[in-house]
Design a protein around this motif. Structure first.
Motif, PDB file in Angstrom:
ATOM      1  N   GLU A  59       0.830  -1.206   0.000  1.00 55.20           N
ATOM      2  CA  GLU A  59       0.000   0.000   0.000  1.00 55.20           C
ATOM      3  C   GLU A  59       0.864   1.255   0.000  1.00 55.20           C
ATOM      4  O   GLU A  59       0.615   2.191  -0.769  1.00 55.20           O
ATOM      5  CB  GLU A  59      -0.925  -0.003   1.218  1.00 55.20           C
ATOM      6  CG  GLU A  59      -1.846   1.214   1.270  1.00 55.20           C
ATOM      7  CD  GLU A  59      -2.747   1.198   2.498  1.00 55.20           C
ATOM      8  OE1 GLU A  59      -3.451   2.206   2.719  1.00 55.20           O
ATOM      9  OE2 GLU A  59      -2.732   0.189   3.230  1.00 55.20           O
ATOM     10  N   LYS A  60       1.906   1.284   0.858  1.00 54.09           N
ATOM     11  CA  LYS A  60       2.779   2.458   0.903  1.00 54.09           C
ATOM     12  C   LYS A  60       3.533   2.626  -0.413  1.00 54.09           C
ATOM     13  O   LYS A  60       3.723   3.742  -0.888  1.00 54.09           O
ATOM     14  CB  LYS A  60       3.761   2.336   2.061  1.00 54.09           C
ATOM     15  CG  LYS A  60       3.140   2.514   3.432  1.00 54.09           C
ATOM     16  CD  LYS A  60       4.216   2.447   4.519  1.00 54.09           C
ATOM     17  CE  LYS A  60       3.616   2.647   5.888  1.00 54.09           C
ATOM     18  NZ  LYS A  60       4.647   2.569   6.955  1.00 54.09           N
ATOM     19  N   ALA A  62       2.539   1.765  -3.394  1.00 51.21           N
ATOM     20  CA  ALA A  62       1.616   2.298  -4.392  1.00 51.21           C
ATOM     21  C   ALA A  62       1.372   3.790  -4.167  1.00 51.21           C
ATOM     22  O   ALA A  62       1.328   4.576  -5.125  1.00 51.21           O
ATOM     23  CB  ALA A  62       0.297   1.526  -4.339  1.00 51.21           C
ATOM     24  N   ARG A  63       1.240   4.189  -2.916  1.00 51.39           N
ATOM     25  CA  ARG A  63       1.027   5.611  -2.626  1.00 51.39           C
ATOM     26  C   ARG A  63       2.256   6.441  -2.980  1.00 51.39           C
ATOM     27  O   ARG A  63       2.136   7.555  -3.481  1.00 51.39           O
ATOM     28  CB  ARG A  63       0.677   5.801  -1.147  1.00 51.39           C
ATOM     29  CG  ARG A  63      -0.651   5.162  -0.735  1.00 51.39           C
ATOM     30  CD  ARG A  63      -1.102   5.660   0.611  1.00 51.39           C
ATOM     31  NE  ARG A  63      -1.415   7.085   0.546  1.00 51.39           N
ATOM     32  CZ  ARG A  63      -1.424   7.900   1.589  1.00 51.39           C
ATOM     33  NH1 ARG A  63      -1.103   7.444   2.780  1.00 51.39           N
ATOM     34  NH2 ARG A  63      -1.707   9.182   1.443  1.00 51.39           N
ATOM     35  N   PHE A  64       3.455   5.892  -2.732  1.00 52.14           N
ATOM     36  CA  PHE A  64       4.675   6.610  -3.119  1.00 52.14           C
ATOM     37  C   PHE A  64       4.750   6.744  -4.638  1.00 52.14           C
ATOM     38  O   PHE A  64       5.074   7.814  -5.164  1.00 52.14           O
ATOM     39  CB  PHE A  64       5.906   5.864  -2.602  1.00 52.14           C
ATOM     40  CG  PHE A  64       7.205   6.474  -3.065  1.00 52.14           C
ATOM     41  CD1 PHE A  64       7.733   7.602  -2.436  1.00 52.14           C
ATOM     42  CD2 PHE A  64       7.901   5.951  -4.149  1.00 52.14           C
ATOM     43  CE1 PHE A  64       8.919   8.182  -2.878  1.00 52.14           C
ATOM     44  CE2 PHE A  64       9.076   6.521  -4.597  1.00 52.14           C
ATOM     45  CZ  PHE A  64       9.591   7.642  -3.954  1.00 52.14           C
ATOM     46  N   ASP A  65       4.452   5.662  -5.345  1.00 54.79           N
ATOM     47  CA  ASP A  65       4.499   5.698  -6.812  1.00 54.79           C
ATOM     48  C   ASP A  65       3.510   6.711  -7.388  1.00 54.79           C
ATOM     49  O   ASP A  65       3.762   7.308  -8.437  1.00 54.79           O
ATOM     50  CB  ASP A  65       4.211   4.306  -7.386  1.00 54.79           C
ATOM     51  CG  ASP A  65       5.339   3.317  -7.111  1.00 54.79           C
ATOM     52  OD1 ASP A  65       6.449   3.774  -6.764  1.00 54.79           O
ATOM     53  OD2 ASP A  65       5.111   2.102  -7.239  1.00 54.79           O
ATOM     54  N   ARG A  66       2.377   6.900  -6.686  1.00 55.50           N
ATOM     55  CA  ARG A  66       1.389   7.887  -7.155  1.00 55.50           C
ATOM     56  C   ARG A  66       1.718   9.305  -6.696  1.00 55.50           C
ATOM     57  O   ARG A  66       1.011  10.249  -7.050  1.00 55.50           O
ATOM     58  CB  ARG A  66      -0.004   7.503  -6.633  1.00 55.50           C
ATOM     59  CG  ARG A  66      -0.572   6.233  -7.220  1.00 55.50           C
ATOM     60  CD  ARG A  66      -2.061   6.112  -6.921  1.00 55.50           C
ATOM     61  NE  ARG A  66      -2.352   6.053  -5.505  1.00 55.50           N
ATOM     62  CZ  ARG A  66      -2.495   4.923  -4.818  1.00 55.50           C
ATOM     63  NH1 ARG A  66      -2.341   3.749  -5.438  1.00 55.50           N
ATOM     64  NH2 ARG A  66      -2.772   4.952  -3.532  1.00 55.50           N
ATOM     65  N   GLU A  68       1.651  10.366  -3.559  1.00 56.41           N
ATOM     66  CA  GLU A  68       0.848  10.795  -2.420  1.00 56.41           C
ATOM     67  C   GLU A  68       1.685  10.953  -1.153  1.00 56.41           C
ATOM     68  O   GLU A  68       1.331  11.733  -0.271  1.00 56.41           O
ATOM     69  CB  GLU A  68      -0.285   9.792  -2.173  1.00 56.41           C
ATOM     70  CG  GLU A  68      -1.273   9.717  -3.327  1.00 56.41           C
ATOM     71  CD  GLU A  68      -2.320   8.638  -3.106  1.00 56.41           C
ATOM     72  OE1 GLU A  68      -2.332   8.044  -2.016  1.00 56.41           O
ATOM     73  OE2 GLU A  68      -3.123   8.395  -4.021  1.00 56.41           O
ATOM     74  N   ILE A  69       2.771  10.166  -1.027  1.00 56.42           N
ATOM     75  CA  ILE A  69       3.662  10.282   0.126  1.00 56.42           C
ATOM     76  C   ILE A  69       5.094  10.393  -0.376  1.00 56.42           C
ATOM     77  O   ILE A  69       5.403   9.991  -1.504  1.00 56.42           O
ATOM     78  CB  ILE A  69       3.536   9.077   1.095  1.00 56.42           C
ATOM     79  CG1 ILE A  69       3.849   7.765   0.365  1.00 56.42           C
ATOM     80  CG2 ILE A  69       2.156   9.031   1.723  1.00 56.42           C
ATOM     81  CD1 ILE A  69       3.867   6.552   1.281  1.00 56.42           C
ATOM     82  N   GLU A  75       2.839  12.558   4.116  1.00 60.04           N
ATOM     83  CA  GLU A  75       1.904  13.043   3.111  1.00 60.04           C
ATOM     84  C   GLU A  75       2.527  14.188   2.311  1.00 60.04           C
ATOM     85  O   GLU A  75       3.209  15.051   2.862  1.00 60.04           O
ATOM     86  CB  GLU A  75       0.619  13.537   3.785  1.00 60.04           C
ATOM     87  CG  GLU A  75      -0.130  12.472   4.558  1.00 60.04           C
ATOM     88  CD  GLU A  75      -0.848  11.490   3.659  1.00 60.04           C
ATOM     89  OE1 GLU A  75      -1.015  11.807   2.464  1.00 60.04           O
ATOM     90  OE2 GLU A  75      -1.242  10.412   4.145  1.00 60.04           O
ATOM     91  N   ARG A 124      -8.497  14.539   2.908  1.00 65.45           N
ATOM     92  CA  ARG A 124      -7.147  14.080   3.186  1.00 65.45           C
ATOM     93  C   ARG A 124      -6.241  15.278   3.399  1.00 65.45           C
ATOM     94  O   ARG A 124      -6.319  16.282   2.695  1.00 65.45           O
ATOM     95  CB  ARG A 124      -6.606  13.237   2.028  1.00 65.45           C
ATOM     96  CG  ARG A 124      -7.284  11.901   1.901  1.00 65.45           C
ATOM     97  CD  ARG A 124      -6.436  10.984   1.018  1.00 65.45           C
ATOM     98  NE  ARG A 124      -6.174  11.547  -0.293  1.00 65.45           N
ATOM     99  CZ  ARG A 124      -6.919  11.307  -1.347  1.00 65.45           C
ATOM    100  NH1 ARG A 124      -7.967  10.519  -1.244  1.00 65.45           N
ATOM    101  NH2 ARG A 124      -6.622  11.835  -2.501  1.00 65.45           N
TER     102      ARG A 124
END
Length: 316
Positions: A59-60, A62-66, A68-69, A75, A124
């Motif tokens: 999950e982290k 995927a969020r880094f790749d997008r 978001e983090i 964040e 968010r």
């Protein structure tokens, strides 16, 4: 913090297995226990561990790749209440008097912006959850580290002090019989949770160094034992190393090279945790080096019994 992919030396398309292998290689190379007093190695160890903690969490990652983090797991969302943004008021600071001015001169309060941006971004980054409520509790991330052990240390287990990537030191009870690549989980010793959520775990991956004498096959320990020609021919009682210390073993009279003997219960703990495997000792006849003239003279005068042929059946 550097890009975690660059820190581990893997491309963004790397598989989970490729990421794990890259981490284990770098963690072994820079582990503080193997580089005492080397600050750069300690820093690199912390960096590669932090990178692995992020990329090993699907999950982290995927969020880094997008986007978001960031690489530290923080964040990336912007804060419209800080100066320099599109709603920054004039004068001494942002939102003087609690308001910002739009193009038509109308006023927007901080609450108006909360509502507007909360609806746009699903609340968010503003400290609010769905429908303006508080953020849900979130479990903290895991911490991962590699722990090198000698063969006997892994076999016997026991207390071992480890240094976590965040700098904390813990005394850990390691179970006996750990295999290379095994993972020990320390519950609640990972990163703190968000909004009062529970902390994550610390995951210790064991790296077992090869032993000069012992080798492992499941719960069994194998050992090649050099013996003299006289011990093999006449039989003898000799001291044999085990993971628990040396014991006496009877070499039977006429033992051949390759004869295998068993020491019951001198292996490693079985999976059931109630029994132990055995140690198998293979006899290896060791002649003197350099050759002994007296032994050579004796063998020249020795006549094997009639019909003796050690290669019988191999002539083809």
């Amino acid at each position: 913090m550097n890009n975690p992919y660059e820190t581990l030396g893997v491309p963004p398309t790397a598989t989970a297995d490729e990421i794990r292998k890259a981490y284990r290689k770098l963690a072994k190379q820079h582990h503080p226990d193997l580089n005492p007093g080397k600050a750069e190695s300690e820093r690199r160890f912390k960096d590669v561990t932090a990178a692995y903690n992020l990329l090993s969490d699907a999950e982290k990652r995927a969020r880094f790749d997008r986007g978001e983090i960031d690489a530290a797991g923080q964040e990336r969302g912007f804060n419209p209440f800080q100066g320099g943004g599109p709603f920054h008021g004039g004068g001494g600071g942002p939102f003087q008097g609690g308001f910002a001015r739009g193009r038509g001169g109308e006023s927007f309060s901080a609450e108006d912006l909360q509502d507007a941006f909360g609806n746009l971004f699903g609340n968010r980054g503003f400290g609010f959850g769905a429908a303006g409520g508080p953020r849900p509790r979130a479990r903290g991330g895991n911490l991962s580290l590699s722990l090198p052990l000698d063969f006997v240390e892994a076999a016997k287990g026991g207390k071992r002090r480890v240094t976590l990537p965040d700098g904390r030191s813990l005394d850990v009870d390691l179970p006996a019989g750990l295999e290379d690549g095994a993972t020990v989980r320390l519950k609640g010793q990972g990163l703190p949770g968000a909004s009062g959520g529970p902390p994550g775990d610390a995951l210790i991956t064991v790296s077992v160094r090869p032993h000069p004498w012992f080798r492992r096959e499941g719960g069994a320990v194998h050992l090649d034992l050099p013996v003299t020609l006289a011990e093999a021919v006449l039989g003898a009682r000799v001291r044999v190393p085990t993971v628990d210390g040396a014991v006496m073993l009877a070499i039977p009279r006429g033992a051949n090279n390759g004869t295998r003997l068993r020491l019951k219960g001198k292996g490693l703990p079985e999976a059931d945790g109630r029994s132990r495997g055995d140690q198998f000792v293979t006899v290896r006849i060791a002649l003197p080096d350099p050759p002994d003239p007296a032994l050579e003279a004796f063998v020249k005068g020795y006549t094997p019994p009639e019909g003796y042929n050690p290669r019988k059946g191999m002539e083809g």
